[in-house]
Design a protein around this motif. Sequence first.
Motif, mmCIF file in Angstrom:
data_model
loop_
_atom_site.group_PDB
_atom_site.id
_atom_site.type_symbol
_atom_site.label_atom_id
_atom_site.label_comp_id
_atom_site.label_asym_id
_atom_site.label_seq_id
_atom_site.Cartn_x
_atom_site.Cartn_y
_atom_site.Cartn_z
ATOM 1 N N VAL A 98 -19.941 -12.183 -37.937
ATOM 2 C CA VAL A 98 -19.341 -11.021 -37.280
ATOM 3 C C VAL A 98 -20.043 -9.740 -37.706
ATOM 4 C CG1 VAL A 98 -17.251 -9.613 -37.143
ATOM 5 C CG2 VAL A 98 -17.087 -12.102 -36.969
ATOM 6 N N MET A 99 -20.278 -9.595 -38.994
ATOM 7 C CA MET A 99 -20.900 -8.376 -39.507
ATOM 8 C C MET A 99 -22.295 -8.173 -38.932
ATOM 9 S SD MET A 99 -21.733 -7.446 -43.468
ATOM 10 C CE MET A 99 -22.600 -5.946 -43.907
ATOM 11 N N SER A 100 -23.105 -9.215 -38.911
ATOM 12 C CA SER A 100 -24.486 -9.090 -38.448
ATOM 13 C C SER A 100 -24.549 -8.754 -36.960
ATOM 14 C CB SER A 100 -25.249 -10.388 -38.719
ATOM 15 O OG SER A 100 -25.278 -10.671 -40.100
ATOM 16 N N ILE A 101 -23.761 -9.457 -36.144
ATOM 17 C CA ILE A 101 -23.808 -9.225 -34.699
ATOM 18 C C ILE A 101 -23.244 -7.847 -34.352
ATOM 19 C CG2 ILE A 101 -23.090 -10.079 -32.451
ATOM 20 C CD1 ILE A 101 -25.130 -11.822 -33.943
ATOM 21 N N VAL A 102 -22.161 -7.456 -35.003
ATOM 22 C CA VAL A 102 -21.582 -6.136 -34.725
ATOM 23 C C VAL A 102 -22.555 -5.028 -35.121
ATOM 24 C CG1 VAL A 102 -19.757 -4.539 -35.426
ATOM 25 C CG2 VAL A 102 -19.184 -6.881 -34.817
ATOM 26 N N MET A 103 -23.291 -5.217 -36.215
ATOM 27 C CA MET A 103 -24.206 -4.174 -36.669
ATOM 28 C C MET A 103 -25.410 -4.031 -35.747
ATOM 29 S SD MET A 103 -24.165 -4.303 -40.840
ATOM 30 C CE MET A 103 -25.009 -2.719 -40.936
ATOM 31 N N ILE A 104 -25.886 -5.123 -35.145
ATOM 32 C CA ILE A 104 -27.061 -4.996 -34.280
ATOM 33 C C ILE A 104 -26.706 -4.455 -32.899
ATOM 34 C CG2 ILE A 104 -28.289 -6.824 -35.481
ATOM 35 C CD1 ILE A 104 -27.688 -8.700 -33.207
ATOM 36 N N THR A 105 -25.420 -4.249 -32.627
ATOM 37 C CA THR A 105 -25.060 -3.635 -31.345
ATOM 38 C C THR A 105 -25.580 -2.209 -31.237
ATOM 39 O OG1 THR A 105 -22.912 -2.937 -32.251
ATOM 40 C CG2 THR A 105 -22.985 -5.045 -31.087
ATOM 41 N N MET A 106 -25.869 -1.578 -32.373
ATOM 42 C CA MET A 106 -26.311 -0.184 -32.328
ATOM 43 C C MET A 106 -27.665 -0.032 -31.644
ATOM 44 S SD MET A 106 -27.566 0.662 -36.191
ATOM 45 C CE MET A 106 -28.935 -0.215 -36.942
ATOM 46 N N TYR A 107 -28.456 -1.108 -31.570
ATOM 47 C CA TYR A 107 -29.773 -1.003 -30.948
ATOM 48 C C TYR A 107 -29.673 -0.776 -29.449
ATOM 49 C CZ TYR A 107 -31.733 -2.372 -35.410
ATOM 50 O OH TYR A 107 -32.092 -2.394 -36.730
ATOM 51 N N THR A 108 -28.516 -1.029 -28.862
ATOM 52 C CA THR A 108 -28.324 -0.698 -27.446
ATOM 53 C C THR A 108 -28.443 0.809 -27.246
ATOM 54 O OG1 THR A 108 -26.850 -2.594 -27.180
ATOM 55 C CG2 THR A 108 -26.771 -0.890 -25.492
ATOM 56 N N GLY A 109 -27.769 1.579 -28.087
ATOM 57 C CA GLY A 109 -27.854 3.024 -27.997
ATOM 58 C C GLY A 109 -29.250 3.547 -28.261
ATOM 59 N N VAL A 110 -29.957 2.914 -29.193
ATOM 60 C CA VAL A 110 -31.335 3.323 -29.480
ATOM 61 C C VAL A 110 -32.217 3.104 -28.259
ATOM 62 C CG1 VAL A 110 -33.348 2.865 -30.919
ATOM 63 C CG2 VAL A 110 -31.078 2.893 -31.949
ATOM 64 N N ALA A 111 -32.066 1.947 -27.597
ATOM 65 C CA ALA A 111 -32.877 1.658 -26.406
ATOM 66 C C ALA A 111 -32.583 2.634 -25.280
ATOM 67 C CB ALA A 111 -32.622 0.226 -25.950
ATOM 68 N N VAL A 112 -31.309 2.973 -25.102
ATOM 69 C CA VAL A 112 -30.940 3.944 -24.069
ATOM 70 C C VAL A 112 -31.577 5.298 -24.367
ATOM 71 C CG1 VAL A 112 -29.016 5.258 -23.102
ATOM 72 C CG2 VAL A 112 -28.795 2.794 -23.434
ATOM 73 N N ASN A 113 -31.523 5.729 -25.607
ATOM 74 C CA ASN A 113 -32.083 7.023 -25.987
ATOM 75 C C ASN A 113 -33.589 7.065 -25.780
ATOM 76 O OD1 ASN A 113 -33.216 8.964 -28.322
ATOM 77 N ND2 ASN A 113 -31.188 9.667 -27.686
ATOM 78 N N VAL A 209 -21.000 4.933 -39.002
ATOM 79 C CA VAL A 209 -19.785 4.326 -38.453
ATOM 80 C C VAL A 209 -19.671 2.858 -38.845
ATOM 81 C CG1 VAL A 209 -18.574 3.750 -36.320
ATOM 82 C CG2 VAL A 209 -19.742 5.953 -36.527
ATOM 83 N N LEU A 210 -20.786 2.139 -38.783
ATOM 84 C CA LEU A 210 -20.748 0.690 -38.952
ATOM 85 C C LEU A 210 -20.528 0.249 -40.393
ATOM 86 C CD1 LEU A 210 -23.566 -0.424 -36.491
ATOM 87 C CD2 LEU A 210 -21.150 -1.019 -36.361
ATOM 88 N N PHE A 211 -21.130 0.923 -41.339
ATOM 89 C CA PHE A 211 -20.999 0.480 -42.724
ATOM 90 C C PHE A 211 -19.547 0.519 -43.205
ATOM 91 C CE2 PHE A 211 -25.530 0.234 -43.416
ATOM 92 C CZ PHE A 211 -25.623 -0.678 -44.463
ATOM 93 N N PRO A 212 -18.815 1.624 -43.055
ATOM 94 C CA PRO A 212 -17.402 1.581 -43.472
ATOM 95 C C PRO A 212 -16.580 0.597 -42.648
ATOM 96 C CG PRO A 212 -18.153 3.842 -43.146
ATOM 97 C CD PRO A 212 -19.206 2.961 -42.593
ATOM 98 N N LEU A 213 -16.875 0.491 -41.354
ATOM 99 C CA LEU A 213 -16.073 -0.365 -40.487
ATOM 100 C C LEU A 213 -16.236 -1.844 -40.841
ATOM 101 C CD1 LEU A 213 -14.159 -0.021 -38.062
ATOM 102 C CD2 LEU A 213 -16.115 -0.462 -36.571
ATOM 103 N N THR A 214 -17.442 -2.242 -41.229
ATOM 104 C CA THR A 214 -17.674 -3.658 -41.536
ATOM 105 C C THR A 214 -17.338 -4.002 -42.989
ATOM 106 O OG1 THR A 214 -20.018 -3.125 -41.922
ATOM 107 C CG2 THR A 214 -19.421 -3.982 -39.761
ATOM 108 N N PHE A 215 -17.663 -3.137 -43.913
ATOM 109 C CA PHE A 215 -17.402 -3.446 -45.320
ATOM 110 C C PHE A 215 -15.929 -3.286 -45.678
ATOM 111 C CE2 PHE A 215 -21.970 -3.145 -45.665
ATOM 112 C CZ PHE A 215 -22.273 -4.070 -46.653
ATOM 113 N N LEU A 216 -15.240 -2.360 -45.012
ATOM 114 C CA LEU A 216 -13.803 -2.191 -45.264
ATOM 115 C C LEU A 216 -13.045 -3.133 -44.334
ATOM 116 C CD1 LEU A 216 -13.537 1.683 -45.634
ATOM 117 C CD2 LEU A 216 -13.808 -0.043 -47.414
ATOM 118 N N SER A 217 -13.179 -4.416 -44.609
ATOM 119 C CA SER A 217 -12.555 -5.451 -43.795
ATOM 120 C C SER A 217 -12.342 -6.677 -44.680
ATOM 121 C CB SER A 217 -13.442 -5.796 -42.588
ATOM 122 O OG SER A 217 -14.662 -6.365 -43.026
ATOM 123 N N ASN A 218 -11.972 -7.771 -44.060
ATOM 124 C CA ASN A 218 -11.747 -9.018 -44.791
ATOM 125 C C ASN A 218 -12.944 -9.953 -44.730
ATOM 126 O OD1 ASN A 218 -11.572 -9.630 -42.084
ATOM 127 N ND2 ASN A 218 -9.856 -11.054 -42.308
#
Length: 284
Positions: A98-113, A209-218
């Motif tokens: 979950v952590m790895s796939i959620v974190m690589i979603t950010m590359y969508t925004g990079v590609a758009v930019n 955004v991603l680091f706190p969201l993924t590390f502050l979890s179970n």
Amino acid sequence: MSAPAPTAPQDAELAPVTAESLSALLISTERPPRPSGWATSMAFGRRAVLKIKHVPEQLFDVTAFPIMMVLMYTYLFGGALAGSPTEYLQGLLPGILVMSIVMITMYTGVAVNIDIDKGVFDRFRTLPIWRPSPMVGYLLGDMLRYAIGSAVMLTVGLIMGFRPEGGVTGVLAGVALLIVFSFCFSWVWTMFGLLLRTEKSVMGVSMMVLFPLTFLSNIFVDPATMPGWLQAFVHNSPVTHLTSAVRGLMAGDWPADEIAWSLGWAGAICVVFGTVTMRLYNRK
């Protein structure tokens, strides 16, 4: 002596060229049907996949990075947190997935930019297509990246000793839920890709955004060991619900509440950030 070149007969008459005759040639009597939103979205999705084909280094984040994460966390924390790396891996792998796939979603925004900076979107906006199809195409293309990353991590996990009690059905259901959530979550980064001016700023904001969201979890530890104020955040985090749902599915359970929460968060994120993204896209 060479024979003289043949000449056209003098009495041949050329047909007069008029505006009506040119219009009949250039303008068809029947206009081709307008492509559907699904067709144009799939075309842009194919474009995103072709970019991966021509620049295969883009797959580094869904191959080498997940392998490194699984190996590092399993053998660093497995003995301390669960008594053995193999035992810790049973609960860790779905979380790391979950952590790895959620974190690589950010590359969508990079590609758009990047495409906006190159002026590609100026051409897209002039096409007679469904307006959101370029954005949806990016997300459809990235779903292939999510599937590849999931396959790589599961393969490495099986080699290391991961044994999902849910079998093939549970694993596929967990991966499908993760990909659906990631598709919806990627709308957050398309918004940032349109809003921010450089790809570096998109990556910087995304990591904040991603680091706190993924590390502050179970993902890594039981939230019961955390302070009470932190537990309140962790228990209501979308990543926590998603991790619990994927972990339960792969373990052979069907946690309906966690699945419902995950899909609810995904739908809310898609509606809110998808709407904001399209408003920014129309005004950009």
